[in-house]
Scaffold this motif. Structure first.
Motif, PDB file in Angstrom:
ATOM      1  N   ARG A 195       0.809  -1.220   0.000  1.00 52.95           N
ATOM      2  CA  ARG A 195       0.000   0.000   0.000  1.00 52.95           C
ATOM      3  C   ARG A 195       0.840   1.266   0.000  1.00 52.95           C
ATOM      4  O   ARG A 195       0.284   2.369   0.005  1.00 52.95           O
ATOM      5  CB  ARG A 195      -0.905   0.022   1.238  1.00 52.95           C
ATOM      6  N   HIS A 196       2.156   1.122   0.002  1.00 52.61           N
ATOM      7  CA  HIS A 196       3.020   2.283   0.193  1.00 52.61           C
ATOM      8  C   HIS A 196       3.811   2.556  -1.075  1.00 52.61           C
ATOM      9  O   HIS A 196       4.544   1.687  -1.561  1.00 52.61           O
ATOM     10  CB  HIS A 196       3.952   2.051   1.379  1.00 52.61           C
ATOM     11  N   GLU A 197       3.689   3.767  -1.592  1.00 54.82           N
ATOM     12  CA  GLU A 197       4.248   4.098  -2.897  1.00 54.82           C
ATOM     13  C   GLU A 197       5.751   3.865  -2.981  1.00 54.82           C
ATOM     14  O   GLU A 197       6.255   3.301  -3.957  1.00 54.82           O
ATOM     15  CB  GLU A 197       3.929   5.556  -3.252  1.00 54.82           C
ATOM     16  N   SER A 198       6.496   4.286  -1.948  1.00 60.85           N
ATOM     17  CA  SER A 198       7.949   4.127  -1.995  1.00 60.85           C
ATOM     18  C   SER A 198       8.344   2.657  -2.023  1.00 60.85           C
ATOM     19  O   SER A 198       9.289   2.252  -2.717  1.00 60.85           O
ATOM     20  CB  SER A 198       8.612   4.823  -0.806  1.00 60.85           C
ATOM     21  N   ARG A 199       7.601   1.839  -1.303  1.00 54.30           N
ATOM     22  CA  ARG A 199       7.877   0.402  -1.277  1.00 54.30           C
ATOM     23  C   ARG A 199       7.432  -0.270  -2.570  1.00 54.30           C
ATOM     24  O   ARG A 199       8.063  -1.219  -3.039  1.00 54.30           O
ATOM     25  CB  ARG A 199       7.208  -0.225  -0.052  1.00 54.30           C
ATOM     26  N   GLN A 200       6.344   0.221  -3.140  1.00 53.17           N
ATOM     27  CA  GLN A 200       5.901  -0.288  -4.434  1.00 53.17           C
ATOM     28  C   GLN A 200       6.973  -0.050  -5.494  1.00 53.17           C
ATOM     29  O   GLN A 200       7.283  -0.942  -6.302  1.00 53.17           O
ATOM     30  CB  GLN A 200       4.593   0.390  -4.851  1.00 53.17           C
ATOM     31  N   LYS A 201       7.563   1.138  -5.488  1.00 52.13           N
ATOM     32  CA  LYS A 201       8.604   1.459  -6.459  1.00 52.13           C
ATOM     33  C   LYS A 201       9.811   0.543  -6.307  1.00 52.13           C
ATOM     34  O   LYS A 201      10.384   0.076  -7.301  1.00 52.13           O
ATOM     35  CB  LYS A 201       9.033   2.929  -6.297  1.00 52.13           C
ATOM     36  N   LEU A 202      10.189   0.272  -5.061  1.00 49.26           N
ATOM     37  CA  LEU A 202      11.336  -0.594  -4.831  1.00 49.26           C
ATOM     38  C   LEU A 202      10.996  -2.032  -5.229  1.00 49.26           C
ATOM     39  O   LEU A 202      11.842  -2.736  -5.805  1.00 49.26           O
ATOM     40  CB  LEU A 202      11.771  -0.525  -3.372  1.00 49.26           C
ATOM     41  N   ALA A 203       9.775  -2.470  -4.961  1.00 48.00           N
ATOM     42  CA  ALA A 203       9.356  -3.810  -5.369  1.00 48.00           C
ATOM     43  C   ALA A 203       9.441  -3.956  -6.880  1.00 48.00           C
ATOM     44  O   ALA A 203       9.934  -4.979  -7.395  1.00 48.00           O
ATOM     45  CB  ALA A 203       7.938  -4.095  -4.879  1.00 48.00           C
ATOM     46  N   LEU A 204       8.993  -2.950  -7.619  1.00 55.52           N
ATOM     47  CA  LEU A 204       9.077  -2.992  -9.075  1.00 55.52           C
ATOM     48  C   LEU A 204      10.530  -2.993  -9.534  1.00 55.52           C
ATOM     49  O   LEU A 204      10.893  -3.715 -10.476  1.00 55.52           O
ATOM     50  CB  LEU A 204       8.319  -1.800  -9.678  1.00 55.52           C
ATOM     51  N   GLU A 205      11.371  -2.217  -8.864  1.00 59.63           N
ATOM     52  CA  GLU A 205      12.796  -2.199  -9.198  1.00 59.63           C
ATOM     53  C   GLU A 205      13.429  -3.566  -8.959  1.00 59.63           C
ATOM     54  O   GLU A 205      14.299  -4.015  -9.716  1.00 59.63           O
ATOM     55  CB  GLU A 205      13.513  -1.136  -8.370  1.00 59.63           C
ATOM     56  N   PHE A 206      12.981  -4.259  -7.919  1.00 53.56           N
ATOM     57  CA  PHE A 206      13.535  -5.568  -7.577  1.00 53.56           C
ATOM     58  C   PHE A 206      13.000  -6.692  -8.464  1.00 53.56           C
ATOM     59  O   PHE A 206      13.516  -7.807  -8.417  1.00 53.56           O
ATOM     60  CB  PHE A 206      13.238  -5.903  -6.117  1.00 53.56           C
ATOM     61  N   GLY A 207      11.934  -6.421  -9.230  1.00 55.35           N
ATOM     62  CA  GLY A 207      11.448  -7.452 -10.146  1.00 55.35           C
ATOM     63  C   GLY A 207       9.968  -7.739 -10.112  1.00 55.35           C
ATOM     64  O   GLY A 207       9.498  -8.600 -10.862  1.00 55.35           O
ATOM     65  N   ALA A 208       9.197  -7.048  -9.271  1.00 55.62           N
ATOM     66  CA  ALA A 208       7.751  -7.266  -9.267  1.00 55.62           C
ATOM     67  C   ALA A 208       7.156  -6.854 -10.607  1.00 55.62           C
ATOM     68  O   ALA A 208       7.583  -5.866 -11.213  1.00 55.62           O
ATOM     69  CB  ALA A 208       7.092  -6.486  -8.133  1.00 55.62           C
ATOM     70  N   THR A 209       6.172  -7.617 -11.066  1.00 55.71           N
ATOM     71  CA  THR A 209       5.500  -7.292 -12.325  1.00 55.71           C
ATOM     72  C   THR A 209       4.140  -6.643 -12.096  1.00 55.71           C
ATOM     73  O   THR A 209       3.615  -5.995 -13.000  1.00 55.71           O
ATOM     74  CB  THR A 209       5.303  -8.571 -13.160  1.00 55.71           C
ATOM     75  N   ASP A 210       3.569  -6.850 -10.927  1.00 57.07           N
ATOM     76  CA  ASP A 210       2.251  -6.308 -10.593  1.00 57.07           C
ATOM     77  C   ASP A 210       2.251  -5.848  -9.142  1.00 57.07           C
ATOM     78  O   ASP A 210       2.965  -6.412  -8.301  1.00 57.07           O
ATOM     79  CB  ASP A 210       1.158  -7.359 -10.755  1.00 57.07           C
ATOM     80  N   ILE A 211       1.443  -4.852  -8.863  1.00 52.35           N
ATOM     81  CA  ILE A 211       1.242  -4.364  -7.501  1.00 52.35           C
ATOM     82  C   ILE A 211      -0.229  -4.496  -7.151  1.00 52.35           C
ATOM     83  O   ILE A 211      -1.106  -4.080  -7.923  1.00 52.35           O
ATOM     84  CB  ILE A 211       1.666  -2.886  -7.352  1.00 52.35           C
ATOM     85  N   VAL A 212      -0.521  -5.073  -5.987  1.00 54.18           N
ATOM     86  CA  VAL A 212      -1.891  -5.136  -5.466  1.00 54.18           C
ATOM     87  C   VAL A 212      -1.912  -4.388  -4.145  1.00 54.18           C
ATOM     88  O   VAL A 212      -1.197  -4.749  -3.203  1.00 54.18           O
ATOM     89  CB  VAL A 212      -2.345  -6.599  -5.276  1.00 54.18           C
ATOM     90  N   SER A 213      -2.725  -3.344  -4.070  1.00 60.74           N
ATOM     91  CA  SER A 213      -2.769  -2.525  -2.861  1.00 60.74           C
ATOM     92  C   SER A 213      -3.889  -2.946  -1.910  1.00 60.74           C
ATOM     93  O   SER A 213      -3.876  -2.571  -0.737  1.00 60.74           O
ATOM     94  CB  SER A 213      -2.934  -1.041  -3.218  1.00 60.74           C
ATOM     95  N   GLU A 214      -4.841  -3.734  -2.404  1.00 56.17           N
ATOM     96  CA  GLU A 214      -5.951  -4.164  -1.548  1.00 56.17           C
ATOM     97  C   GLU A 214      -5.466  -5.198  -0.531  1.00 56.17           C
ATOM     98  O   GLU A 214      -4.478  -5.915  -0.751  1.00 56.17           O
ATOM     99  CB  GLU A 214      -7.073  -4.769  -2.393  1.00 56.17           C
ATOM    100  N   ARG A 215      -6.196  -5.297   0.580  1.00 61.68           N
ATOM    101  CA  ARG A 215      -5.888  -6.279   1.613  1.00 61.68           C
ATOM    102  C   ARG A 215      -7.124  -7.125   1.907  1.00 61.68           C
ATOM    103  O   ARG A 215      -8.210  -6.846   1.420  1.00 61.68           O
ATOM    104  CB  ARG A 215      -5.422  -5.591   2.894  1.00 61.68           C
ATOM    105  N   GLY A 216      -6.932  -8.168   2.716  1.00 69.08           N
ATOM    106  CA  GLY A 216      -8.049  -8.994   3.149  1.00 69.08           C
ATOM    107  C   GLY A 216      -8.770  -9.623   1.973  1.00 69.08           C
ATOM    108  O   GLY A 216      -8.165 -10.018   0.974  1.00 69.08           O
TER     109      GLY A 216
END
Length: 338
Positions: A195-216
């Motif tokens: 859910r956190h933009e800075s962490r999403q950016k780092l995840a994408l840099e590390f190799g994530a292809t998709d981001i899901v911000s929803e929980r539960g």
């Protein structure tokens, strides 16, 4: 020497402590190069784990060997070494089976936010670099001692395979490291739940292809949408809460696997539900020592840079600010320089 001591929830102080000494022939003393605050350190900080009497903190470390016991021959004074948060002799049956974090002589490190540290089971725990690495590599080598090794274990336990789809639950340092691990193990699709933009950016840099911000339930539904209604091959649970575990179990496809490495807090699993899901579940303290040589090589050759999870650098005497910043999510992970 100086070392961090926790007294009560929200109360960590840097104090003058006795210098560590060789207590057994298998010990070593290292001078800390860098240390850090771990997300798991926040459980007692937040009052979610009992503290008891004031005691030292920290379990991640890299440093220079100062002294070794008479039975330690694998490292020598002056060498730069990386170890694991769980020490091991690396020779017992559990170690030989690859589970050094369940060594019959295991001791968990707990005094590493300090100038000097005693390392039990040093012969089997410490791995030396061929030469002293450049200082800009120290944060990534420090990450290998816990969060990168733990993220790697999450991917290994979840049986991430080439061409597979992996979901990472958690966007802390372990979750972000797990993204690196999933990529290195060949996952074709890596879905990071954040859910956190800075962490999403780092995840994408590390190799994530998709981001899901929803929980539960919403997060689970989103994962199902992204996987043709079936779920992921591998889910890496890197938090330790009940919600994270349920999210992980329900995001895996029948026959898929969940690797859980977040220290569980109030997590309960329904046996009937697990039975009929056909989802495999494996986790526990990461056998970091199993992975150390490979992960250190990946860092030293520049293939991975897990040290990017350190987005706050502080002198050791500001260790309390490191805890506070991570607790308030102003920092992913705080690096401490003696």
């Amino acid at each position: 020497m100086r070392g961090a001591v926790i007294h009560a929830p929200g109360d960590v102080r840097l104090e003058t402590l006795d210098d560590p000494k060789i207590l057994t022939p298998t010990d070593a003393i290292i001078r800390t190069a860098v240390s850090c605050v771990c997300g798991s350190d926040l459980w007692p900080w937040r009052g979610l784990e009992p503290i008891g009497d004031p005691h030292p903190m920290g379990h991640e470390y890299v440093g220079f060997v100062e002294e070794v016991g008479s039975e330690v021959t694998s490292v020598k004074p002056g060498q730069f070494v990386v170890g694991s948060f769980a020490t091991s002799d690396n020779t017992c049956a559990n170690c030989r089976n690859g589970f050094q974090s369940n060594c019959l002589h295991r001791e968990f490190m707990s005094t590493c936010q300090a100038d000097y540290v005693r390392i039990p089971n040093a012969q089997g725990t410490l791995v030396a670099t061929e030469q002293v690495p450049d200082e800009d590599l120290w944060p990534s080598l420090l990450a290998v001692s816990d969060v990168m090794g733990t993220g790697w274990w999450a991917a290994d336990a979840a049986e991430v395979a080439p061409g597979s789809t992996a979901v990472v639950v958690g966007d802390g340092a372990v979750g972000l490291s797990a993204v690196i691990a999933a990529k290195e193990m060949g996952a074709e699709r890596i879905i990071a739940m954040s859910r956190h933009e800075s962490r999403q950016k780092l995840a994408l840099e590390f190799g994530a292809t998709d981001i899901v911000s929803e929980r539960g339930d919403e997060g689970i539904a989103r994962i199902k949408d992204l996987t043709g209604g079936i779920g992921a091959d591998s889910v890496l649970e890197c938090v330790g809460t009940s919600q994270a575990m349920q999210q992980a179990l329900h995001s895996a496809r029948p026959g898929g696997n969940v690797g859980f490495v977040g220290v569980p807090h109030e997590v309960a699993i329904d046996g009937q539900e697990l039975f009929f899901s056909h989802v495999g579940l494996r986790g526990g303290p990461a056998p970091v020592r199993r992975y150390l040589p490979e992960l250190m090589d990946l860092v030293l050759t520049g293939r991975i840079e897990p040290g990017k999870v350190f987005d706050l650098t502080l002198p050791l005497d500001q260790v309390a600010e490191g805890y506070k910043a991570m607790d308030e999510r102003r920092a992913i992970k705080a690096l401490l320089k003696p």
